[in-house]
Design a protein around this motif. Structure first.
Motif, short mmCIF file in Angstrom:
data_model
loop_
_atom_site.label_atom_id
_atom_site.label_comp_id
_atom_site.label_asym_id
_atom_site.label_seq_id
_atom_site.Cartn_x
_atom_site.Cartn_y
_atom_site.Cartn_z
N ASN A 7 44.78 2.91 -57.53
CA ASN A 7 45.23 1.58 -57.12
C ASN A 7 44.08 0.60 -56.97
O ASN A 7 44.24 -0.59 -57.24
CB ASN A 7 46.02 1.65 -55.82
CG ASN A 7 47.40 2.23 -56.01
OD1 ASN A 7 47.79 2.56 -57.13
ND2 ASN A 7 48.15 2.37 -54.93
N ASP A 191 56.02 3.16 -61.41
CA ASP A 191 54.82 2.84 -60.65
C ASP A 191 55.05 1.74 -59.61
O ASP A 191 55.81 0.80 -59.83
CB ASP A 191 53.70 2.37 -61.58
CG ASP A 191 53.15 3.51 -62.44
OD1 ASP A 191 53.41 4.68 -62.11
OD2 ASP A 191 52.48 3.20 -63.44
N THR A 193 53.55 -1.39 -57.19
CA THR A 193 52.59 -2.48 -57.24
C THR A 193 52.50 -3.10 -55.85
O THR A 193 53.41 -2.92 -55.03
CB THR A 193 53.02 -3.57 -58.24
OG1 THR A 193 54.31 -4.08 -57.86
CG2 THR A 193 53.08 -3.01 -59.66
N GLU A 225 50.37 1.07 -51.00
CA GLU A 225 49.65 -0.15 -51.36
C GLU A 225 49.19 -0.90 -50.10
O GLU A 225 48.79 -2.07 -50.20
CB GLU A 225 50.54 -1.06 -52.20
CG GLU A 225 50.87 -0.52 -53.59
CD GLU A 225 49.75 -0.72 -54.59
OE1 GLU A 225 48.60 -1.04 -54.17
OE2 GLU A 225 50.00 -0.59 -55.80
N ASN A 228 46.45 -3.72 -49.95
CA ASN A 228 46.24 -4.27 -51.30
C ASN A 228 47.06 -5.55 -51.49
O ASN A 228 48.01 -5.82 -50.76
CB ASN A 228 46.62 -3.25 -52.36
CG ASN A 228 45.71 -2.05 -52.38
OD1 ASN A 228 44.58 -2.11 -51.92
ND2 ASN A 228 46.19 -0.93 -52.91
N GLY A 253 45.69 3.90 -51.22
CA GLY A 253 45.04 3.49 -52.46
C GLY A 253 44.28 2.19 -52.30
O GLY A 253 44.11 1.44 -53.26
#
Length: 369
Positions: A7, A191, A193, A225, A228, A253
């Motif tokens: 990530n 996946d 995001t 995530e 992020n 990640g």
């Protein structure tokens, strides 16, 4: 629980990055909170020699030495491959070399394997049985299951305990057959995001899968995530809270070199981790959904219940007249509630106890009597 390189670093990950990640998992307190698997994703692979032995590329000059370094920090090392001829990033896959690669991983001291479908799905399966007919699809999915079973057997023959993670995006209802091919966890979705829309969609899609998860074999809605993108405090908490309710693997990640106190506090919250890692291993079920509000519940080993109220809407929600559905959660009026994110005892509650849930936010309760 652990951390995966993809990530944040994607194809740029190096030996130096993994060593630094090991150091930061320790210094941040994440290791002591339970994040022990340090997983290298795609792009570590080099070429095979004349004997078919796979070598690392220049970014990873000595994988055994790296494993020794990681183990010396009280962590475990994970690696990545594919049942196809190539990985997602078009590096060398394990097709036809399953035993060689499993033995190699074991000799390095690898503790975890993420096995990503990629080219096996796009090339091998479709070339063998072209078309979208029902018969072709049956043959394709049988090939996929056989490919995962081949690596399972190779890992067993290697003699080293290695966690086996299937990454094949939920094709062919993998939760129904994953344990049969030795999987400890399997991706249930495409996946993730770092956007709230994607995170919330993946979380909500897990409804109905609880009966397939349990100790040693878990539904995997993909990596965390948290920290992020541009996720807000409430969105990060909702992400962590939903994965905890789902008894999901917690594989961070984020950029460990830029951990903020806010993100660290979410990732290392002992009470939310305790829900995720509860030894009973019962994934949450959705017990109420109306508009943007959903309520999920799961039983815990000590007889208490975890109950989560999620607000997937764009406005703050004032829960008045919406039942908490305590009976469906396995609780009852008069049980005591503790607000996990607020670290606050709320005392006895009932179905009509009001709550305010922020936009994209959550309330996670531990109910006991």
């Amino acid at each position: 629980m652990g951390w995966n390189s993809w990530n944040w670093f994607a194809e740029k990950v190096t030996d130096k990055d993994i060593r630094q990640a090991a150091d930061l998992l320790v210094s941040s307190g994440m290791r002591d909170a339970g994040y022990v698997y340090l997983n290298i994703d795609d792009t570590w692979e080099g070429s095979r020699d004349a004997n078919g032995v796979l070598h690392t590329n220049a970014k990873f000059p000595d994988m055994k030495a790296l494993a020794d370094y990681v183990h010396g920090k009280g962590l475990k090392l994970g690696i990545y491959s594919s049942p196809g001829p190539q990985t997602c990033a078009r590096f060398e896959g394990s097709l036809g070399h399953e035993d060689q690669d499993a033995e190699l991983f074991a000799s390095w001291g690898i503790d975890y394997l993420k096995y990503d479908l990629c080219s096996f799905h796009n090339k091998v399966m479709r070339q063998a049985y072209s078309g979208d007919s029902a018969e072709a699809m049956v043959h394709q999915y049988k090939m996929m299951r056989d490919a995962y079973e081949r690596m399972h057997q190779a890992l067993l023959r290697s003699g080293r305990p290695i966690v086996y993670s299937l990454c094949q995006y939920g094709f062919d209802s993998v939760w129904q057959w994953g344990p049969e091919v030795g999987a400890n966890l399997w991706r249930t979705t495409g996946d993730i995001t770092p956007t709230f829309d994607r995170i919330s969609l993946i979380g909500r899609e897990q409804a109905g899968l609880a009966r397939y998860a349990g100790p040693g074999h878990w539904n995997d809605p993909d990596m965390l995530e948290i920290g992020n993108g541009k996720l807000t405090l409430d969105e990060n908490r909702t992400h962590m809270g939903m994965w905890a309710m789902l008894a999901a693997p917690l594989l961070a990640g984020n950029n460990l070199s830029q951990l903020t106190p806010e993100i660290t506090s979410i990732l290392t919250n002992r009470e939310i981790i305790a829900i995720d890692q509860d030894r009973l291993g019962k994934e949450a079920d959705r017990i109420f959904a109306e508009g943007p509000i959903e309520i999920w519940a799961r039983p815990l080993a000590d007889g208490s219940k975890a109950l989560a109220i999620f607000n997937f809407g764009e406005q703050r929600a004032y829960l008045r007249g919406i039942s908490l559905h305590l009976e469906q959660a396995g609780a009852a009026k008069g049980w005591n509630a503790r607000d996990i994110w607020m670290a606050k005892e709320l005392g006895p509650i009932s179905d009509s106890t009001p709550f305010t849930v922020p936009r994209h936010g959550s309330v996670i309760l531990c109910l006991s009597h």
